[in-house]
Design an enzyme around this catalytic site. Structure first.
Site, PDB file in Angstrom:
ATOM      1  N   HIS A   1      64.939  81.189  53.721  1.00  0.00           N
ATOM      2  CA  HIS A   1      63.567  81.297  53.646  1.00  0.00           C
ATOM      3  C   HIS A   1      63.243  82.933  53.859  1.00  0.00           C
ATOM      4  CE1 HIS A   1      62.546  77.056  53.572  1.00  0.00           C
ATOM      5  NE2 HIS A   1      61.362  77.335  53.088  1.00  0.00           N
ATOM      6  N   GLY A   2      64.167  83.414  54.621  1.00  0.00           N
ATOM      7  CA  GLY A   2      63.989  84.746  55.159  1.00  0.00           C
ATOM      8  C   GLY A   2      64.863  85.445  55.828  1.00  0.00           C
TER       9      GLY A   2
END
Lengths: 79, 489
Positions: free
Chosen positions: B330-331
């Protein structure tokens, strides 16, 4: 030809429940204990029982007994 | 181009659709598909044409490798082992993602560990790279395992770039998508699909523009606040973000599925009232469903198979590791890794609980799940771990409790040692903030979701009126540019 009864016996063993009865329409939503974890146990049990190997991309389709029967039949027939 | 922009809704979407079906009607199937591909690439390049070559190279590379893998399986000719080719291709894809997404994180971590001062590269993340990379990784693995039957480059390119899903999913599977472009009945404009598609699209737009965007300023102000937040604003900040994220991302997914239907292409439903979940297992069956399927198939299973023995414990380890990786996907930051870890722990606990056959009243199960998810999103949203802890301290009441001035007259509140004043000023909120939060909570818990509503839609006057109302309301409110949250992933 693989029958639903043969699948049923594997299911009863994996889920440890003698009352499970399957039809082609049964899916993972119909059996309480059938989650991502027990799904893998089921897969391994099927692989051992029928001496086949599933591809990763087939695993989602196997959450439905009808498709499961078709996929296994195809593999048994091909071998 | 954003789904919630006038140029998209009033020009791009109608034009691409009319031309597509007009070409299909003239039996120019290949031209029609080329048109859709070009439209999707135009849609992608609208932000920054600089990254167009990147996505094109990625598609050609993966298509060629996938083709080679399938061909080698068919003919049995093997100059290089198929496994080596797959590993090379996986490294290339993951390497590309690492370069654009994780380089600065790695440099920063290395600087912190070794005390060096390597400069950051500050690379801008190309849109949709996380999504088109994993979609294609699944394709490569399937090609390796002999599941890829169709080898049409145009269908492949269209499957990867089809503009409804290109930027933020739903994550698609080639086996479900590629044949759809060739099905005969999909080539004719279907009024029923168009009607249902419009309905779902505007439900999604409504969720984004009217609901999610209302919560945005409060969540942003709360998470950016330098002052310590007191109890109520801290909770309202985290709840605002949870609602913003849910309505934003599920609204986006609804719009994507809706557009798909307009083209007679069925995309998977991505959300099924996740905030009603009464357990973490249940939550992941309802939240970002296409990602859950991807993780289970291509992450959890290989990790589990890598263990020599499949036991309950190894399954739990595999679940935890999968969620950790999913968090990192996701990040590029510790906050995302912690978020993934929290969900991993939640799932592990839930599985143990289930195995022991413990029971819990369903309200308590829901309450615990909702709050656990809500707290996990504090990490998901915060820029730093410190920032998340800062907000959680406020939520735990460590910064005190301030209530509205009007409540000062109530004696027992005054005697309880609370302070009174502009209680929501720190998150730029007002009475609307708490009223909307409570309303949203009731909606997510008790109302039917958009897919369930669309399933009830009939071609009747009152449904048409509802469609027009939400469409015009959303269109009139759509005066500001507001990107979807999942574009940053």
């Amino acid at each position: 030809m693989l029958t639903i009864d043969m699948l049923e016996s594997v299911f009863r063993e994996v889920f440890d429940d003698e009352n499970i009865s399957l039809s082609r329409a049964t899916t993972a939503n119909d059996i309480d204990d059938w989650d991502s974890l027990t799904h893998m146990n089921l897969i391994i049990a099927l692989e051992l029982r029928f001496k086949i190997k599933f591809a990763l991309g087939e695993l989602q389709s196997l959450k439905n007994v009808g498709e499961m029967q078709d996929i296994i039949n195809k593999k048994l027939f091909r071998n | 181009m954003l789904f919630n922009s006038y140029e998209f809704i009033l020009l791009f979407l109608p034009i691409t659709m009319i031309v597509y079906f007009a070409l299909q009607r003239k039996r120019l199937t290949i031209v029609a598909k080329c048109w859709l591909l070009l439209a999707s690439l135009f849609f992608y390049s609208w932000w920054d044409i600089k990254y167009l070559p990147l996505i094109l190279c990625s598609i050609l590379f993966n298509y060629a490798i996938g083709g080679a893998l399938s061909e080698m399986e068919r003919t049995g000719k093997r100059a290089v082992s198929r496994k080596n080719i797959l590993i090379f291709a996986l490294i290339a894809n993951i390497g590309l993602l690492c370069w654009f997404k994780y380089m600065d994180f790695f440099i920063l971590t290395a600087n912190n560990v070794t005390g060096s001062h390597l400069p950051l590269l500050r690379i801008i993340l190309p849109l949709g790279i996380s999504f088109f990379t994993i979609t294609q990784i699944a394709f490569l693995i399937d090609a390796y395992e002999g599941l890829v039957k169709e080898r049409n480059l145009l269908n492949y390119a269209l499957f990867v770039t089809f503009y409804p899903h290109l930027l933020a999913g739903p994550i698609l599977h080639h086996k479900d998508m590629m044949p759809q472009f060739d099905r005969l009945k999909n080539k004719v404009l279907n009024w029923k699909n168009l009607y249902f598609g419009c309905m779902l699209f505007f439900f999604g737009l409504f969720k984004k523009v009217i609901i999610a965007d209302t919560f945005t300023p409060w969540a942003t102000a709360g998470f950016n606040s330098l002052e310590p937040l007191t109890l109520v604003p801290a909770w309202l900040t985290s709840l605002s973000y949870t609602f913003q994220l849910y309505f934003d991302f599920s609204g986006y997914s609804d719009m994507a599925v809706g557009i798909g239907w307009m083209f007679n292409i069925s995309l998977p439903i991505n959300f099924n009232s996740p905030l009603k979940a009464s357990g973490m297992i249940d939550f992941w069956k309802r939240w970002h469903i296409s990602l859950t399927n991807f993780i289970t198939t291509y992450l959890y299973t290989p990790i589990l198979r890598a263990f020599q023995k499949i036991t309950f414990t190894t399954s739990l380890v595999a679940i935890f590791l999968s969620m950790l990786i999913s968090g990192f996907w996701h990040g590029a930051g510790w906050t995302y890794i912690i978020w993934g870890g929290l969900h991993g722990v939640g799932l592990v606990v839930n599985h143990i609980w289930k195995k022991k056959k413990y029971r819990m009243p369903s309200f308590i199960a829901w309450f615990l799940t909702f709050n656990y998810v809500n707290v996990s999103f504090v990490f998901f949203r915060s820029k730093t771990v410190g920032g998340a802890m800062h907000l959680l301290a406020g939520m735990a009441g460590l910064n005190g409790v301030m209530l509205d001035k009007s409540l000062e007259k109530i004696t027992f509140l005054r005697n309880a040692g609370l302070t009174f004043g502009p209680w929501l000023a720190s998150i730029e909120g007002n009475d609307k903030t708490w009223i909307f939060s409570i309303t949203a909570l009731l909606v997510v818990v008790f109302c039917k979701n958009s897919a369930e509503l669309v399933a009830r839609v009939r071609p009747q006057f009152h449904w048409l009126m509802l469609l027009l109302c939400i469409a015009f309301w959303s269109l009139f409110e759509m005066n500001k540019v507001s990107e979807f949250l999942y574009f940053q992933f």
